[in-house]
Every structure is written in structure tokens, then in C-alpha cells.
Write an enzyme that holds these catalytic residues in place. Sequence first.
Site, PDB file in Angstrom:
ATOM      1  N   ASP A   1       0.722  -1.081  -0.139  1.00 49.01           N
ATOM      2  CA  ASP A   1       0.030   0.158   0.005  1.00 49.01           C
ATOM      3  C   ASP A   1       0.909   1.291  -0.102  1.00 49.01           C
ATOM      4  O   ASP A   1       1.686   1.523   0.894  1.00 49.01           O
ATOM      5  CB  ASP A   1      -1.047  -0.137   1.205  1.00 49.01           C
ATOM      6  CG  ASP A   1      -1.840  -1.118   1.489  1.00 49.01           C
ATOM      7  OD1 ASP A   1      -1.956  -1.625   0.222  1.00 49.01           O
ATOM      8  OD2 ASP A   1      -2.316  -1.396   2.427  1.00 49.01           O
TER       9      ASP A   1
ATOM     10  N   ASP B   1     -13.931  -4.988  -1.896  1.00 47.91           N
ATOM     11  CA  ASP B   1     -13.717  -4.500  -0.458  1.00 47.91           C
ATOM     12  C   ASP B   1     -14.965  -4.496   0.196  1.00 47.91           C
ATOM     13  O   ASP B   1     -15.950  -3.776   0.466  1.00 47.91           O
ATOM     14  CB  ASP B   1     -13.138  -3.170  -0.317  1.00 47.91           C
ATOM     15  CG  ASP B   1     -11.905  -2.736  -1.023  1.00 47.91           C
ATOM     16  OD1 ASP B   1     -11.055  -3.700  -0.956  1.00 47.91           O
ATOM     17  OD2 ASP B   1     -11.799  -1.772  -1.519  1.00 47.91           O
TER      18      ASP B   1
END
Length: 607
Positions: A284, A442
Site C-alpha cells: 500500500d 472490498d
Amino acid sequence: MEAVAYVSFTSFATKSLPFSSLSQSSVINLHQNCHKNTLKSKSPRKLVVCASSGSSSVVTLLDYGAGNVRSVRNAIRYLGFEIEDVRTPEDILNADRLIFPGVGAFASAMDVLTKTGMAEALCTYIKNDRPFLGICLGLQLLFESSDENGPVNGLGLIPGVVGRFNSSNGFRVPHIGWNALQVAKDSEILDDVGDHHVYFVHSYRAMPSDDNKEWVSSTCNYGDDFVASIRRGNVHAVQFHPEKSGDVGLSVLRRFLNPKSQGTKKSTQGKASKLAKRVIACLDVRANDKGDLVVTKGDQYDVREHTKENEVRNLGKPVELAGQYYKDGADEVSFLNITGFRDFPLGDLPMLQVLRHTSENVFVPLTVGGGIRDFTDANGRYYSSLEVASEYFRSGADKISIGSDAVYAAEEYIKTKVKTGKSSLEQISKVYGNQAVVVSIDPRRVYVKDPNDVQFKTIRVTKPGPNGEEYAWYQCTVNGGREGRPIGAYELAKVVEELGAGEILLNCIDCDGQGKGFDIDLIKLISDAVSIPVIASSGAGAVEHFSEVFMKTNASAALAAGIFHRKEVPIQSVKEHLLKEGIELNQTMEAGLLEVRMERATTKISY
């Protein structure tokens, strides 16, 4: 690789620009006339092959401007060679050795090659047994024809038809991942492969037959045996991607580029027998409060430290970490771009630089996600998601990951039942192929007492909810998990597969950063529902979590971030555990890497 190639003929008219210099604004779409493709010579003149008088360290590259060939370029340079791009058919004829990393759709590629005179030059070059290496589509085009958007005529040098994999037998299409080769005859360039895996990503393949057996040097099994490589004299081609096959792939390229210094065949250790499960390292990436690009990790998507300063959690530099994970044996590296450039993705020069620098030394697939959508900049200039994705591909990405935009597209499709072709998912998969598009889901678990209480797919959960609920559905979210949407993960997965996704990255907000294991209920639900590969993500905290997800679900890969960044669980420990559990894995060829590094600066060749 299934895509619609975009090519500019102005580069050929000027005879001054290589194929790779094509820009998005100067291209035309050849898709509509690809069905009419026939192999005809542009001129009755006789083509003559001449050996170039240039440096023996120069490789001629045929790059017609579709997809990511940066990694091929980087691998060639890594091995100590210079690159000369094809500008005219004569450049092909005069090449000392030619590499054709075919990317895009079969029909579009043939149309380009034929209209520019490249097809005739290629046939002449290959028939004269000049040193040639085709990669992926560069192998398929050598056959008589393809069923992809066809039938469409190929170069006709090898008997056989290129057809689509059969997904009805339970095998997932596209064929993505590390698979084993069965070497059929002396191939020279495969001498270091042995029982190691190589990386494939494709939906179409050629089949071995009595008519083409003199060409076939190796096969691979994925439902059926298909042609993995061909060799006749100095002519080679491979269906897999050597530039993405790590140390093993570099050895294949090295043996093609430098055959005179190979010596005896080397014995390599490996146990490859079938498609391997993949272990993926995820980074990330975002700018911290000082403006530096760092790797971070969230706790249920919160990436800030719970301190007085509330600063962004800093776990290292992205290029350095990606390089380390490659050395540690990661099968792929995935970047999630969560920088502050969401309003202007093409202005995110630091992230593009991360991709460019990473691809110079990391020879496994790279995926990037975050901010890939249509947008308008401050000056009112409109950019399509295709333009954004194209820049990522040109910078070194092999796959792009779409999140929120895919949710909106799926919602619209469910409402209208119409494929507009305008969503980022549809546009990018049409141009670059579905194997290049990952949809990142998600979801958040929502418990219910009765499955009939909601319109979405529910499951009986392994662990009851806080109030004893036995059922749950998984609500999809957008904007980094901050906004729930009226669509379930099951419904989203089914729709995005239909719209063109080639792979699903399945996260779980409830498990993210908890280290208690993947959400097996969720992963089993989705991996059983679709016929494309599913990557399990969120929750890994121990090596046993990886074996659990592979043994209890149909996940093709498992991804982790924090446990790798914090060195709590090394990638090698994960692989050692999985091997002990009898799970097929890709293994690194350390000896091959050492030899490549020793030879890369002194490589010389002559024919």
C-alpha cells in the site's frame, strides 16, 4: 492475449519512429476490420535477409505499441544487451537476432503486421532460419489461424489453429500463473528450466499434433496439453513470459541471446508438475505528511498510527521493498496507490516512477491499483480510464486493479442489463485483454437472522454473529471502505466477470490487519461462484493461514502485506510451510540468478 491493439500508421509513414513510440492520442482502433484479415504480400518484390553489421550486443525488438513490453526491454538490458527498435520491414530483415513480444489481439496484430509489410518480412526472416524469439502472441501468430474473433489467418508457418481454453471442465480462464513444462526435445533455450515453473497469462493456445510435432519443443498441461514452446533451428517461440518468470525466465532469454557461451546443460532442482498456487506481496503506497512516498499498512483500512502525531504508518520505501520481495520469492508484487493524487492520477509522477524503477530489477508480474477511472483535470481536460491505465502499463504494470469504478459499473449493469462498453472495466479489458484487469472487491460482513431478510446472496457463517446470527451477506464498499453500496460481493463478482474482469482480488474489511486468518466463508463463496482466478486477501497472520485458504477454498493465490513488511512472517517461511503441506508452488532458481548476474555485463554473441 486477448485485446484490441491500438496502432498508429503515421510512425511507419515517417520511417523515423519505433512502434513503441506510439501515443494514445495518435492511435486508431483496428478492431472493426480485423475479421477481414488475410495474409497477402504487399509487394511482389523478393525480400532478402542480410546480417546486420552492427554491434553483436544489439537486439532488434519488434514492439508494435500494444501493452507492456517495458519488462522485456528491462530484461534484455539487465542481461547486458542494447535494443534497436523495428521501424521498417528492412529492420527485421537486417536483424542479427529478433525478439517479438506479441501483445494484444491476434486479429489486430495480424492486421498491423500485414498492412505495414512486417508480416512478409517476418515470414522471410523466419524461413531463412534467422535467430528469432516470439513471446506469447509472438508464438501464436506463427500458426495458420486463430479462433479469437475469427477465424483469422496467421503467418501460416506452423500447422495448427489457436483456440480458446475450455472452461467447462473446471479450469479457470484466463490461464494465469506459474505452470510446469514438459520438454519434448532439445530446445537449447529451455536447458536451465528443468522442473521449475514459468509464468503464463493467456486465454488462447495452440495444440500439438502430428502435423506440427517437428516444431513443438515443450508442452504444458492445463486441462489439455497445449504448445508451450516451439523450436526449429534458430527459430524459437514461447507461450509463457520469460521476462516475468524470474530467474528461470532470465535464463531462457540469456540462452537465446548468448547461445555460443552456454557450455553443458546444467542440472536444476525443482518439482514443478502443474499450475502452482501463488504467494503475492502487496504494498500500500501513499505520500506521508512530509510528501515522501512510503509503504504503509492499515488496520481495517486505517493507515495512521494511533499516537499524538497521528502520522501515516511508514513501513519502508516501495522500490526497495518490492525488490526485496522479489529476491525472497514472491510470485507477484502488487501496488495499491493510495496517494493524494486521486483527483489527477496522471499527475502522480512519483507512483509512475515507482513502477518504472521496480520493473528494472523485478522480473515477476506487477499489478497496480488506485485511481484508475475517468477524470477531468483543473484545466477542463478529460482523460479516460483507458488513458490512465495505458500510462500505468507503459510504466511497467502488467495488470491494473479497479475498485470503486467497477462497483458503479456493476450497479449500472444490474439496473439496465446493458453493456455500454464505456466503463473502465470494459474499456481496458477490451484493449488490453481481460487477463490484464483485476477487480478489487472490498466487502464488509453484515449478519442477518434470516436469509430472506435481504435480496443479496447469504451464507451460513462458520462463526455466529454478535447476537447469535447464523447468516451473513457481504456488502461491497467504495472509497477505501468508507461508503457501503447496495450490492453484495457475490453479485459484484458475477457481474464483473461478465463485464471483462480476468481476476478478482478479494479483500475483507473485517479481517484486514487482524492477523487471525483469511475469511474462509467469503473466499469459498466467491471462488466457487466465478470461473476466473480469485486472489485471497486480508487477515493473514501465520503460515498456517495460507495453507488453510488453499486447502479449504478454490483460491488461486493468497496475498499479504503487513506480516511481510514487519518481517513477522517471511515469504520463504510461507513457501516452506506450503511445500511441506504438499501444495504446488513456484520455487526460485538461485543458481540461475547468480550465473545471470555474473554474465550480464560481459555477454557477447556471434552468428
